[in-house]
Design a protein around this motif. Structure first.
Motif, short mmCIF file in Angstrom:
data_model
loop_
_atom_site.label_atom_id
_atom_site.label_comp_id
_atom_site.label_asym_id
_atom_site.label_seq_id
_atom_site.Cartn_x
_atom_site.Cartn_y
_atom_site.Cartn_z
N ARG A 1 0.63 -0.57 0.50
CA ARG A 1 -0.21 0.26 0.24
C ARG A 1 0.66 0.86 0.00
O ARG A 1 0.16 2.40 -0.58
CB ARG A 1 -0.78 0.37 1.18
N HIS A 2 1.48 1.68 0.27
CA HIS A 2 2.86 2.32 0.62
C HIS A 2 3.38 2.79 -0.42
O HIS A 2 4.57 3.39 -1.09
CB HIS A 2 4.14 1.75 1.71
N GLN A 3 4.06 1.36 -1.35
CA GLN A 3 4.34 1.39 -2.57
C GLN A 3 3.41 1.88 -3.23
O GLN A 3 3.75 2.75 -4.66
CB GLN A 3 5.13 0.17 -2.67
N TRP A 4 2.15 1.88 -3.85
CA TRP A 4 0.91 2.20 -3.80
C TRP A 4 1.39 3.65 -4.04
O TRP A 4 1.25 4.23 -5.35
CB TRP A 4 0.36 2.00 -4.32
N ARG A 5 0.63 4.04 -2.54
CA ARG A 5 0.97 5.67 -2.92
C ARG A 5 2.24 6.23 -3.68
O ARG A 5 2.02 7.47 -4.07
CB ARG A 5 1.20 6.36 -1.31
N GLU A 6 2.88 5.83 -3.35
CA GLU A 6 4.80 6.49 -3.33
C GLU A 6 4.57 6.52 -5.17
O GLU A 6 5.16 7.52 -5.77
CB GLU A 6 5.85 5.91 -3.00
N LEU A 7 4.79 5.04 -5.99
CA LEU A 7 4.50 5.16 -7.61
C LEU A 7 3.50 5.72 -7.94
O LEU A 7 3.56 6.29 -9.00
CB LEU A 7 4.71 3.60 -7.56
N THR A 8 1.81 6.01 -7.69
CA THR A 8 1.16 6.30 -8.50
C THR A 8 1.33 7.75 -8.67
O THR A 8 0.67 9.10 -8.64
CB THR A 8 -0.04 5.45 -8.23
N GLY A 9 1.81 8.24 -6.83
CA GLY A 9 1.75 9.04 -6.31
C GLY A 9 3.07 10.94 -6.99
O GLY A 9 3.27 11.31 -7.99
N GLY A 10 3.93 9.41 -7.34
CA GLY A 10 5.43 10.23 -8.54
C GLY A 10 4.79 10.15 -10.10
O GLY A 10 5.57 10.11 -10.45
N GLY A 11 3.54 9.52 -10.60
CA GLY A 11 3.09 9.63 -11.63
C GLY A 11 3.27 8.09 -12.42
O GLY A 11 3.00 8.02 -13.02
N LEU A 12 2.98 7.53 -12.02
CA LEU A 12 3.01 6.41 -12.57
C LEU A 12 1.26 5.82 -12.60
O LEU A 12 1.09 6.01 -11.47
CB LEU A 12 3.94 5.32 -11.68
N GLU A 13 1.09 5.09 -13.91
CA GLU A 13 0.29 4.74 -13.40
C GLU A 13 0.18 3.37 -13.01
O GLU A 13 1.30 2.71 -13.03
CB GLU A 13 -0.35 4.48 -15.21
N GLY A 14 -1.18 3.32 -11.98
CA GLY A 14 -1.45 2.09 -11.73
C GLY A 14 -1.84 0.76 -11.51
O GLY A 14 -3.49 1.59 -11.87
N GLN A 15 -1.92 -0.28 -11.21
CA GLN A 15 -2.91 -0.73 -11.63
C GLN A 15 -2.30 -2.57 -11.07
O GLN A 15 -1.66 -2.18 -10.50
CB GLN A 15 -2.63 -1.71 -13.14
N TYR A 16 -3.97 -3.21 -9.52
CA TYR A 16 -3.79 -3.39 -9.39
C TYR A 16 -4.16 -4.69 -9.67
O TYR A 16 -5.45 -5.43 -10.04
CB TYR A 16 -4.86 -3.28 -8.03
N TRP A 17 -3.71 -6.30 -9.56
CA TRP A 17 -3.72 -7.37 -10.20
C TRP A 17 -3.89 -8.56 -8.64
O TRP A 17 -3.21 -8.47 -8.04
CB TRP A 17 -3.06 -8.13 -10.35
N ALA A 18 -5.15 -9.46 -8.74
CA ALA A 18 -5.06 -10.28 -7.54
C ALA A 18 -5.04 -11.46 -8.25
O ALA A 18 -5.76 -11.79 -9.41
CB ALA A 18 -6.48 -10.38 -6.93
N GLN A 19 -5.11 -12.29 -7.40
CA GLN A 19 -5.48 -13.77 -7.48
C GLN A 19 -6.63 -14.91 -7.50
O GLN A 19 -6.88 -14.17 -7.07
CB GLN A 19 -4.50 -14.80 -7.96
N GLU A 20 -7.18 -15.23 -8.73
CA GLU A 20 -8.52 -15.47 -8.55
C GLU A 20 -9.27 -16.80 -9.58
O GLU A 20 -8.31 -16.93 -10.42
CB GLU A 20 -9.61 -14.55 -9.24
N ALA A 21 -8.98 -18.14 -9.11
CA ALA A 21 -8.90 -19.10 -9.57
C ALA A 21 -8.06 -19.55 -10.42
O ALA A 21 -8.41 -19.87 -12.05
CB ALA A 21 -10.43 -19.45 -9.84
N GLY A 22 -6.70 -19.18 -9.54
CA GLY A 22 -5.87 -19.69 -11.09
C GLY A 22 -4.94 -18.33 -11.99
O GLY A 22 -4.16 -18.57 -12.87
N LYS A 23 -5.96 -17.47 -11.86
CA LYS A 23 -5.60 -16.69 -12.70
C LYS A 23 -5.39 -15.38 -12.60
O LYS A 23 -5.33 -15.09 -10.88
CB LYS A 23 -6.73 -16.01 -13.86
N TRP A 24 -4.70 -13.97 -12.91
CA TRP A 24 -4.86 -12.88 -12.62
C TRP A 24 -6.18 -11.97 -12.72
O TRP A 24 -6.13 -12.09 -14.38
CB TRP A 24 -3.76 -12.79 -13.09
N THR A 25 -6.49 -11.05 -12.34
CA THR A 25 -7.69 -10.49 -12.16
C THR A 25 -7.74 -8.77 -12.29
O THR A 25 -7.04 -9.03 -10.89
CB THR A 25 -8.70 -11.12 -11.99
#
Length: 150
Positions: free
Chosen positions: A123-147
């Motif tokens: 979460r800290h890294q998300w705030r730092e990287l997206t706050g620094g101008g990087l486009e952020g995407q969050y992916w989670a594992q569901e039923a063996g796949k990335w969603t």
């Protein structure tokens, strides 16, 4: 401008996730640095990548060898990677700055979704990287796949 992709590991270990994500990065023509904080962990990842199934072999090396600059995937425990990566995959809470990420095609942050400290660090890294101008995407594992979640 680079992008930061966060991968929330809940169903598979880090080694299995890397066996999925690294071929995708290499398929883009990128050199990759897998950056950790602990040399022992990087040695374990190195062994796991060498002993994986033959059909999933990934050319890689552990930083400190004579051919670091030629490695498509270089496992490091910090510092500038000699293979001039276009993608940094940060594991085990390894640091990547927004400034560094802006010069890359992609930053991938892989974190253990079961470990509360790892989730908080992500979460800290998300705030730092997206706050620094990087486009952020969050992916989670569901039923063996990335969603994609965000």
């Amino acid at each position: 401008m680079g992008a930061a992709y966060f991968y929330h590991l809940t169903e598979s270990p880090l080694e299995a996730a890397l066996l999925t994500l690294l071929p995708r990065a290499l398929g883009q023509g990128w050199r990759v640095e897998v950056r950790g904080r602990d040399e022992g962990m990087m040695e374990r990842l190195d062994r796991a990548l060498w002993t994986g199934p033959e059909e999933s072999f990934l050319p890689h090396g552990l930083a400190g060898g004579p051919h670091d600059a030629l490695q498509p995937v270089l496992l490091t425990s910090g510092g500038a990677a000699a293979n001039r990566p276009a993608c940094v995959m940060a594991v085990d809470g390894a640091d990547v700055t927004a400034e560094e990420g802006a010069a890359l095609e992609r930053v991938c942050v892989l974190f253990d979704g079961i470990e509360p400290a790892a989730v908080e660090r992500a979460r800290h890294q998300w705030r730092e990287l997206t706050g620094g101008g990087l486009e952020g995407q969050y992916w989670a594992q569901e039923a063996g796949k990335w969603t994609r979640k965000a």
